[in-house]
Scaffold this motif. Structure first.
Motif, PDB file in Angstrom:
ATOM      1  N   SER A  73     -14.913 -36.329  -7.302  1.00 20.53           N
ATOM      2  CA  SER A  73     -14.240 -35.158  -6.778  1.00 20.53           C
ATOM      3  C   SER A  73     -15.193 -33.980  -6.733  1.00 20.53           C
ATOM      4  O   SER A  73     -16.194 -33.938  -7.437  1.00 20.53           O
ATOM      5  CB  SER A  73     -13.017 -34.815  -7.633  1.00 20.53           C
ATOM      6  N   GLN A 104     -15.985 -39.815   6.139  1.00 19.71           N
ATOM      7  CA  GLN A 104     -14.598 -40.278   6.057  1.00 19.71           C
ATOM      8  C   GLN A 104     -13.760 -39.663   7.170  1.00 19.71           C
ATOM      9  O   GLN A 104     -12.961 -40.349   7.815  1.00 19.71           O
ATOM     10  CB  GLN A 104     -14.009 -39.941   4.692  1.00 19.71           C
ATOM     11  N   PHE A 105     -13.945 -38.366   7.402  1.00 16.90           N
ATOM     12  CA  PHE A 105     -13.195 -37.685   8.450  1.00 16.90           C
ATOM     13  C   PHE A 105     -13.573 -38.210   9.832  1.00 16.90           C
ATOM     14  O   PHE A 105     -12.707 -38.395  10.691  1.00 16.90           O
ATOM     15  CB  PHE A 105     -13.433 -36.175   8.371  1.00 16.90           C
ATOM     16  N   LYS A 162     -18.445 -25.965   3.433  1.00 19.06           N
ATOM     17  CA  LYS A 162     -18.758 -27.388   3.542  1.00 19.06           C
ATOM     18  C   LYS A 162     -19.594 -27.667   4.792  1.00 19.06           C
ATOM     19  O   LYS A 162     -20.533 -28.470   4.754  1.00 19.06           O
ATOM     20  CB  LYS A 162     -17.475 -28.216   3.574  1.00 19.06           C
ATOM     21  N   LYS A 207      -5.588 -41.482  -0.697  1.00 19.25           N
ATOM     22  CA  LYS A 207      -6.749 -40.877  -0.058  1.00 19.25           C
ATOM     23  C   LYS A 207      -6.663 -41.007   1.461  1.00 19.25           C
ATOM     24  O   LYS A 207      -7.007 -40.080   2.200  1.00 19.25           O
ATOM     25  CB  LYS A 207      -8.033 -41.537  -0.571  1.00 19.25           C
ATOM     26  N   ILE A 230     -21.127 -35.457  -1.891  1.00 16.64           N
ATOM     27  CA  ILE A 230     -19.676 -35.409  -1.718  1.00 16.64           C
ATOM     28  C   ILE A 230     -19.316 -34.874  -0.329  1.00 16.64           C
ATOM     29  O   ILE A 230     -18.447 -35.415   0.358  1.00 16.64           O
ATOM     30  CB  ILE A 230     -19.026 -34.535  -2.811  1.00 16.64           C
ATOM     31  N   VAL A 231     -19.983 -33.799   0.086  1.00 14.08           N
ATOM     32  CA  VAL A 231     -19.711 -33.206   1.402  1.00 14.08           C
ATOM     33  C   VAL A 231     -20.035 -34.193   2.523  1.00 14.08           C
ATOM     34  O   VAL A 231     -19.273 -34.339   3.486  1.00 14.08           O
ATOM     35  CB  VAL A 231     -20.515 -31.902   1.581  1.00 14.08           C
ATOM     36  N   ILE A 285      -6.553 -37.763   4.075  1.00 11.36           N
ATOM     37  CA  ILE A 285      -7.556 -37.563   5.128  1.00 11.36           C
ATOM     38  C   ILE A 285      -6.895 -37.520   6.501  1.00 11.36           C
ATOM     39  O   ILE A 285      -7.191 -36.664   7.328  1.00 11.36           O
ATOM     40  CB  ILE A 285      -8.617 -38.674   5.081  1.00 11.36           C
ATOM     41  N   GLU A 317     -20.130 -37.502   2.324  1.00 13.42           N
ATOM     42  CA  GLU A 317     -19.149 -38.594   2.283  1.00 13.42           C
ATOM     43  C   GLU A 317     -17.831 -38.161   2.908  1.00 13.42           C
ATOM     44  O   GLU A 317     -17.193 -38.925   3.638  1.00 13.42           O
ATOM     45  CB  GLU A 317     -18.930 -39.043   0.838  1.00 13.42           C
ATOM     46  N   GLU A 318     -17.410 -36.930   2.624  1.00 13.87           N
ATOM     47  CA  GLU A 318     -16.163 -36.421   3.199  1.00 13.87           C
ATOM     48  C   GLU A 318     -16.269 -36.330   4.714  1.00 13.87           C
ATOM     49  O   GLU A 318     -15.335 -36.685   5.439  1.00 13.87           O
ATOM     50  CB  GLU A 318     -15.845 -35.045   2.608  1.00 13.87           C
TER      51      GLU A 318
END
Length: 337
Positions: free
Chosen positions: A2, A65-66, A12, A93, A58-59, A97, A61-62
Protein backbone atom coordinates in the motif's frame (compact mmCIF):
# COMPACT_ATOMS: atom_id res chain seq x y z
CA UNK A 1 1.95 -3.14 -1.00
CA UNK A 2 0.00 0.00 0.00
CA UNK A 3 0.98 3.63 -0.47
CA UNK A 4 2.86 4.82 2.66
CA UNK A 5 1.66 8.42 2.11
CA UNK A 6 -1.49 9.94 0.64
CA UNK A 7 -0.82 11.33 -2.84
CA UNK A 8 -3.10 13.29 -5.15
CA UNK A 9 -3.67 12.28 -8.75
CA UNK A 10 -1.40 15.06 -10.02
CA UNK A 11 1.34 14.01 -7.60
CA UNK A 12 1.11 10.42 -8.81
CA UNK A 13 1.27 11.61 -12.40
CA UNK A 14 4.36 13.67 -11.60
CA UNK A 15 6.06 10.68 -9.95
CA UNK A 16 5.17 8.44 -12.89
CA UNK A 17 6.65 10.90 -15.39
CA UNK A 18 9.81 11.28 -13.30
CA UNK A 19 10.11 7.48 -13.21
CA UNK A 20 9.68 7.22 -16.99
CA UNK A 21 12.52 9.64 -17.69
CA UNK A 22 12.66 13.02 -19.43
CA UNK A 23 12.47 11.91 -23.09
CA UNK A 24 9.43 9.67 -22.73
CA UNK A 25 7.75 12.01 -20.25
CA UNK A 26 8.02 14.94 -22.66
CA UNK A 27 6.18 12.92 -25.33
CA UNK A 28 3.50 11.82 -22.86
CA UNK A 29 2.90 15.39 -21.68
CA UNK A 30 2.64 16.73 -25.23
CA UNK A 31 0.28 14.03 -26.46
CA UNK A 32 -1.90 13.52 -23.38
CA UNK A 33 -2.47 16.71 -21.41
CA UNK A 34 -3.81 20.21 -21.95
CA UNK A 35 -1.62 23.27 -21.35
CA UNK A 36 -3.31 23.88 -17.99
CA UNK A 37 -2.73 20.28 -16.90
CA UNK A 38 0.91 20.40 -18.05
CA UNK A 39 1.46 23.51 -15.95
CA UNK A 40 0.09 21.81 -12.83
CA UNK A 41 2.02 18.57 -13.41
CA UNK A 42 5.34 20.27 -14.12
CA UNK A 43 4.82 22.36 -10.98
CA UNK A 44 4.51 19.15 -8.94
CA UNK A 45 7.55 17.65 -10.68
CA UNK A 46 9.65 20.64 -9.67
CA UNK A 47 8.73 20.11 -6.01
CA UNK A 48 10.01 16.53 -5.87
CA UNK A 49 13.63 15.83 -5.10
CA UNK A 50 14.41 12.26 -4.03
CA UNK A 51 11.48 9.87 -4.49
CA UNK A 52 11.84 6.56 -2.61
CA UNK A 53 12.01 3.54 -4.91
CA UNK A 54 9.12 1.83 -3.14
CA UNK A 55 6.81 4.78 -3.91
CA UNK A 56 7.95 4.86 -7.55
CA UNK A 57 7.21 1.14 -7.77
CA UNK A 58 3.74 1.51 -6.24
CA UNK A 59 2.80 4.38 -8.58
CA UNK A 60 4.06 2.49 -11.64
CA UNK A 61 2.16 -0.67 -10.63
CA UNK A 62 -1.02 1.35 -10.10
CA UNK A 63 -0.63 2.92 -13.53
CA UNK A 64 -0.19 -0.50 -15.15
CA UNK A 65 -3.24 -1.85 -13.31
CA UNK A 66 -5.35 1.08 -14.48
CA UNK A 67 -4.11 0.74 -18.06
CA UNK A 68 -4.94 -2.97 -18.04
CA UNK A 69 -8.38 -2.39 -16.52
CA UNK A 70 -9.12 0.33 -19.07
CA UNK A 71 -8.23 -1.99 -21.94
CA UNK A 72 -10.39 -4.81 -20.55
CA UNK A 73 -13.34 -2.45 -20.08
CA UNK A 74 -13.13 -1.11 -23.60
CA UNK A 75 -12.78 -4.58 -25.09
CA UNK A 76 -15.52 -6.45 -23.28
CA UNK A 77 -17.34 -4.28 -20.75
CA UNK A 78 -17.48 -4.29 -16.95
CA UNK A 79 -18.21 -7.99 -16.37
CA UNK A 80 -15.43 -9.11 -18.71
CA UNK A 81 -12.93 -6.74 -17.10
CA UNK A 82 -14.00 -7.72 -13.59
CA UNK A 83 -13.56 -11.43 -14.30
CA UNK A 84 -10.03 -11.00 -15.67
CA UNK A 85 -8.90 -8.59 -12.97
CA UNK A 86 -10.32 -10.73 -10.14
CA UNK A 87 -8.14 -13.61 -11.31
CA UNK A 88 -5.10 -11.38 -11.19
CA UNK A 89 -5.66 -9.32 -8.03
CA UNK A 90 -8.77 -10.45 -6.16
CA UNK A 91 -12.36 -9.17 -5.99
CA UNK A 92 -11.94 -6.10 -3.78
CA UNK A 93 -8.96 -4.67 -5.65
CA UNK A 94 -10.56 -5.39 -9.03
CA UNK A 95 -13.78 -3.54 -8.15
CA UNK A 96 -11.83 -0.62 -6.66
CA UNK A 97 -9.78 -0.16 -9.82
CA UNK A 98 -12.73 -0.61 -12.17
CA UNK A 99 -14.83 2.01 -10.38
CA UNK A 100 -12.08 4.60 -10.84
CA UNK A 101 -11.36 3.65 -14.44
CA UNK A 102 -15.04 3.61 -15.42
CA UNK A 103 -15.35 7.27 -14.43
CA UNK A 104 -12.40 8.23 -16.63
CA UNK A 105 -13.74 6.22 -19.56
CA UNK A 106 -16.80 8.45 -19.69
CA UNK A 107 -14.48 11.03 -21.26
CA UNK A 108 -13.20 8.83 -24.11
CA UNK A 109 -14.91 9.43 -27.47
CA UNK A 110 -16.25 6.39 -29.35
CA UNK A 111 -15.33 3.97 -26.52
CA UNK A 112 -18.44 1.83 -27.16
CA UNK A 113 -17.34 1.17 -30.72
CA UNK A 114 -14.33 -0.79 -29.48
CA UNK A 115 -16.70 -3.48 -28.21
CA UNK A 116 -18.44 -3.81 -31.60
CA UNK A 117 -17.33 -6.33 -34.21
CA UNK A 118 -15.42 -4.80 -37.10
CA UNK A 119 -17.81 -6.18 -39.73
CA UNK A 120 -20.78 -4.49 -38.03
CA UNK A 121 -18.86 -1.25 -37.68
CA UNK A 122 -17.95 -1.38 -41.36
CA UNK A 123 -21.59 -1.75 -42.39
CA UNK A 124 -22.50 1.16 -40.16
CA UNK A 125 -19.85 3.65 -41.30
CA UNK A 126 -19.08 2.53 -44.87
CA UNK A 127 -21.23 5.29 -46.41
CA UNK A 128 -19.87 8.06 -44.19
CA UNK A 129 -17.54 10.76 -45.50
CA UNK A 130 -13.90 9.58 -45.67
CA UNK A 131 -12.94 12.17 -43.02
CA UNK A 132 -15.55 10.73 -40.64
CA UNK A 133 -14.33 7.19 -41.27
CA UNK A 134 -10.73 8.27 -40.67
CA UNK A 135 -11.66 9.95 -37.38
CA UNK A 136 -13.45 6.83 -36.15
CA UNK A 137 -10.56 4.55 -37.17
CA UNK A 138 -8.15 6.53 -35.00
CA UNK A 139 -10.17 5.67 -31.89
CA UNK A 140 -10.62 1.95 -32.59
CA UNK A 141 -8.29 -0.92 -31.80
CA UNK A 142 -5.75 -1.28 -34.64
CA UNK A 143 -7.17 -4.75 -35.38
CA UNK A 144 -10.64 -3.27 -35.93
CA UNK A 145 -9.31 -0.38 -37.98
CA UNK A 146 -7.24 -2.65 -40.22
CA UNK A 147 -10.23 -4.88 -41.01
CA UNK A 148 -12.42 -1.88 -41.83
CA UNK A 149 -9.71 -0.26 -43.96
CA UNK A 150 -9.19 -3.50 -45.89
CA UNK A 151 -12.95 -3.81 -46.49
CA UNK A 152 -13.27 -0.34 -48.04
CA UNK A 153 -13.26 -0.03 -51.83
CA UNK A 154 -9.66 0.20 -53.17
CA UNK A 155 -10.25 3.70 -54.52
CA UNK A 156 -11.28 4.87 -51.03
CA UNK A 157 -8.58 3.12 -48.97
CA UNK A 158 -5.71 5.50 -49.74
CA UNK A 159 -7.91 8.56 -49.21
CA UNK A 160 -8.98 7.37 -45.75
CA UNK A 161 -5.43 6.25 -44.90
CA UNK A 162 -4.02 9.67 -45.76
CA UNK A 163 -6.66 11.38 -43.63
CA UNK A 164 -5.72 9.17 -40.67
CA UNK A 165 -2.07 10.11 -41.11
CA UNK A 166 -2.62 13.86 -41.21
CA UNK A 167 -5.17 14.11 -38.38
CA UNK A 168 -3.52 15.78 -35.42
CA UNK A 169 -5.79 17.61 -33.02
CA UNK A 170 -9.58 17.52 -33.40
CA UNK A 171 -11.77 20.21 -31.89
CA UNK A 172 -14.41 18.95 -29.41
CA UNK A 173 -17.27 20.31 -31.51
CA UNK A 174 -16.18 18.22 -34.49
CA UNK A 175 -16.11 15.05 -32.41
CA UNK A 176 -19.50 15.91 -30.93
CA UNK A 177 -20.95 16.32 -34.40
CA UNK A 178 -19.66 12.89 -35.45
CA UNK A 179 -21.05 11.39 -32.25
CA UNK A 180 -24.47 12.82 -33.06
CA UNK A 181 -24.42 10.98 -36.37
CA UNK A 182 -23.52 7.79 -34.49
CA UNK A 183 -25.64 8.53 -31.39
CA UNK A 184 -27.33 5.14 -31.38
CA UNK A 185 -23.95 3.57 -30.69
CA UNK A 186 -22.35 6.36 -28.71
CA UNK A 187 -22.89 6.97 -25.00
CA UNK A 188 -19.64 8.61 -23.90
CA UNK A 189 -19.15 12.30 -23.11
CA UNK A 190 -16.53 14.21 -25.09
CA UNK A 191 -13.94 16.04 -22.96
CA UNK A 192 -13.82 19.84 -23.14
CA UNK A 193 -10.19 19.98 -24.26
CA UNK A 194 -8.87 18.98 -27.64
CA UNK A 195 -8.21 15.33 -28.33
CA UNK A 196 -4.93 14.01 -29.68
CA UNK A 197 -5.74 11.48 -32.36
CA UNK A 198 -4.57 10.03 -35.63
CA UNK A 199 -1.21 10.81 -37.12
CA UNK A 200 1.32 8.79 -39.08
CA UNK A 201 2.05 6.38 -36.23
CA UNK A 202 -1.65 5.56 -35.94
CA UNK A 203 -1.82 4.82 -39.65
CA UNK A 204 1.34 2.68 -39.50
CA UNK A 205 -0.17 0.70 -36.63
CA UNK A 206 -3.23 0.04 -38.80
CA UNK A 207 -1.29 -0.75 -41.98
CA UNK A 208 0.92 -3.24 -40.15
CA UNK A 209 -2.21 -5.28 -39.47
CA UNK A 210 -3.93 -5.23 -42.87
CA UNK A 211 -3.25 -7.79 -45.60
CA UNK A 212 -0.30 -7.14 -47.89
CA UNK A 213 -2.42 -6.38 -50.97
CA UNK A 214 -4.35 -3.65 -49.13
CA UNK A 215 -1.09 -2.27 -47.76
CA UNK A 216 0.47 -2.17 -51.24
CA UNK A 217 -2.59 -0.51 -52.79
CA UNK A 218 -2.61 2.25 -50.18
CA UNK A 219 1.14 2.90 -50.29
CA UNK A 220 1.28 2.92 -54.08
CA UNK A 221 -1.58 5.41 -54.21
CA UNK A 222 0.05 7.59 -51.55
CA UNK A 223 3.38 7.47 -53.42
CA UNK A 224 1.60 8.95 -56.43
CA UNK A 225 -0.38 11.61 -54.59
CA UNK A 226 1.84 12.40 -51.61
CA UNK A 227 5.34 10.85 -51.96
CA UNK A 228 6.68 12.61 -48.85
CA UNK A 229 3.94 11.13 -46.67
CA UNK A 230 4.45 7.68 -48.22
CA UNK A 231 8.17 7.91 -47.46
CA UNK A 232 7.50 8.83 -43.81
CA UNK A 233 5.11 5.89 -43.47
CA UNK A 234 7.57 3.42 -45.00
CA UNK A 235 10.30 4.54 -42.59
CA UNK A 236 8.09 3.55 -39.65
CA UNK A 237 6.66 0.35 -41.09
CA UNK A 238 8.12 -3.11 -40.67
CA UNK A 239 7.46 -5.53 -43.53
CA UNK A 240 8.55 -9.14 -43.93
CA UNK A 241 11.57 -8.23 -46.05
CA UNK A 242 12.86 -6.04 -43.19
CA UNK A 243 13.85 -9.21 -41.33
CA UNK A 244 17.30 -8.70 -42.86
CA UNK A 245 17.62 -5.54 -40.72
CA UNK A 246 17.21 -7.47 -37.48
CA UNK A 247 20.08 -8.63 -35.32
CA UNK A 248 20.81 -12.37 -35.61
CA UNK A 249 19.80 -12.96 -31.98
CA UNK A 250 16.50 -11.19 -32.62
CA UNK A 251 15.84 -13.36 -35.69
CA UNK A 252 16.51 -16.48 -33.63
CA UNK A 253 14.00 -15.27 -31.02
CA UNK A 254 11.39 -14.65 -33.70
CA UNK A 255 11.91 -18.07 -35.30
CA UNK A 256 11.11 -19.76 -31.98
CA UNK A 257 7.65 -18.17 -32.10
CA UNK A 258 6.83 -18.79 -35.77
CA UNK A 259 4.85 -21.75 -37.09
CA UNK A 260 6.92 -23.90 -39.47
CA UNK A 261 4.16 -23.92 -42.10
CA UNK A 262 3.90 -20.13 -42.02
CA UNK A 263 7.66 -19.80 -42.37
CA UNK A 264 7.72 -22.17 -45.34
CA UNK A 265 4.92 -20.29 -47.13
CA UNK A 266 6.48 -16.92 -46.34
CA UNK A 267 9.83 -18.06 -47.74
CA UNK A 268 8.19 -18.98 -51.05
CA UNK A 269 7.69 -15.27 -51.68
CA UNK A 270 10.96 -14.01 -50.21
CA UNK A 271 14.14 -12.95 -51.96
CA UNK A 272 17.50 -14.70 -51.67
CA UNK A 273 18.85 -12.25 -49.07
CA UNK A 274 15.93 -12.87 -46.71
CA UNK A 275 16.19 -16.63 -47.15
CA UNK A 276 19.92 -16.55 -46.46
CA UNK A 277 19.49 -14.63 -43.19
CA UNK A 278 16.77 -16.98 -41.99
CA UNK A 279 18.70 -20.15 -42.82
CA UNK A 280 21.79 -18.65 -41.17
CA UNK A 281 19.93 -18.38 -37.87
CA UNK A 282 18.63 -21.96 -37.86
CA UNK A 283 20.38 -25.18 -37.01
CA UNK A 284 21.57 -27.21 -40.02
CA UNK A 285 18.91 -29.83 -39.36
CA UNK A 286 16.10 -27.26 -39.08
CA UNK A 287 17.29 -25.44 -42.20
CA UNK A 288 17.38 -28.69 -44.19
CA UNK A 289 13.88 -29.59 -43.03
CA UNK A 290 12.61 -26.15 -44.04
CA UNK A 291 14.19 -26.40 -47.49
CA UNK A 292 12.63 -29.81 -47.94
CA UNK A 293 9.20 -28.59 -46.88
CA UNK A 294 9.39 -25.68 -49.33
CA UNK A 295 10.56 -27.97 -52.12
CA UNK A 296 7.66 -30.40 -51.74
CA UNK A 297 5.00 -27.83 -50.89
CA UNK A 298 3.66 -27.45 -54.41
CA UNK A 299 2.02 -24.31 -55.84
CA UNK A 300 0.98 -21.70 -53.26
CA UNK A 301 -1.35 -18.79 -53.89
CA UNK A 302 0.21 -15.34 -53.56
CA UNK A 303 -2.50 -14.44 -51.07
CA UNK A 304 -1.50 -17.35 -48.83
CA UNK A 305 2.17 -16.31 -49.01
CA UNK A 306 1.33 -12.72 -48.07
CA UNK A 307 -0.90 -13.82 -45.18
CA UNK A 308 1.88 -16.05 -43.83
CA UNK A 309 4.37 -13.18 -44.09
CA UNK A 310 1.94 -10.90 -42.29
CA UNK A 311 1.54 -13.38 -39.42
CA UNK A 312 5.31 -13.45 -39.00
CA UNK A 313 5.40 -9.64 -39.00
CA UNK A 314 2.78 -9.73 -36.24
CA UNK A 315 5.03 -12.02 -34.19
CA UNK A 316 7.88 -9.52 -34.64
CA UNK A 317 5.64 -6.62 -33.61
CA UNK A 318 4.39 -8.53 -30.55
CA UNK A 319 7.93 -9.31 -29.40
CA UNK A 320 8.91 -5.69 -30.03
CA UNK A 321 5.97 -4.39 -27.99
CA UNK A 322 6.75 -6.86 -25.20
CA UNK A 323 10.30 -5.56 -25.06
CA UNK A 324 11.86 -8.91 -25.96
CA UNK A 325 13.38 -7.40 -29.08
CA UNK A 326 13.65 -3.80 -30.23
CA UNK A 327 12.76 -3.04 -33.81
CA UNK A 328 14.64 0.21 -34.30
CA UNK A 329 13.23 2.60 -36.90
CA UNK A 330 15.17 4.44 -39.55
CA UNK A 331 17.28 1.50 -40.71
CA UNK A 332 19.02 0.58 -37.45
CA UNK A 333 19.26 -2.98 -36.28
CA UNK A 334 17.03 -4.54 -33.64
CA UNK A 335 18.69 -5.87 -30.52
CA UNK A 336 17.63 -8.28 -27.83
CA UNK A 337 17.27 -6.77 -24.42
Amino acid sequence: MSMPVKLSGIQKTAILLITLGSDLSAKVLKKTFSEEEIEKITGEISMFENIPRDIQKIVLEEFLQFAQAREYLMRGGFDYAKELLEKAMGNQKAVEILEKVAVNLQNVPFSNLRKTEAKHLFNFIRDEHPQTIALILTYLHPEQSSMILAALPPEQQADVAKRVAIIDRIAPEVIKEVEKVLERKMSMIVPHHEQNTGGIKTLVNILNRVDRSTEKTILEELETNDPELADEIRKLMFVFEDIIKLHDVAIQRVLREVEQKDLAKAMRGSNEEVAERIYKNMSKRAADMLREEIQFMGPVRLRDVEEAQQRIVQVIRRLDEAGEIIVARGGEDAIVL
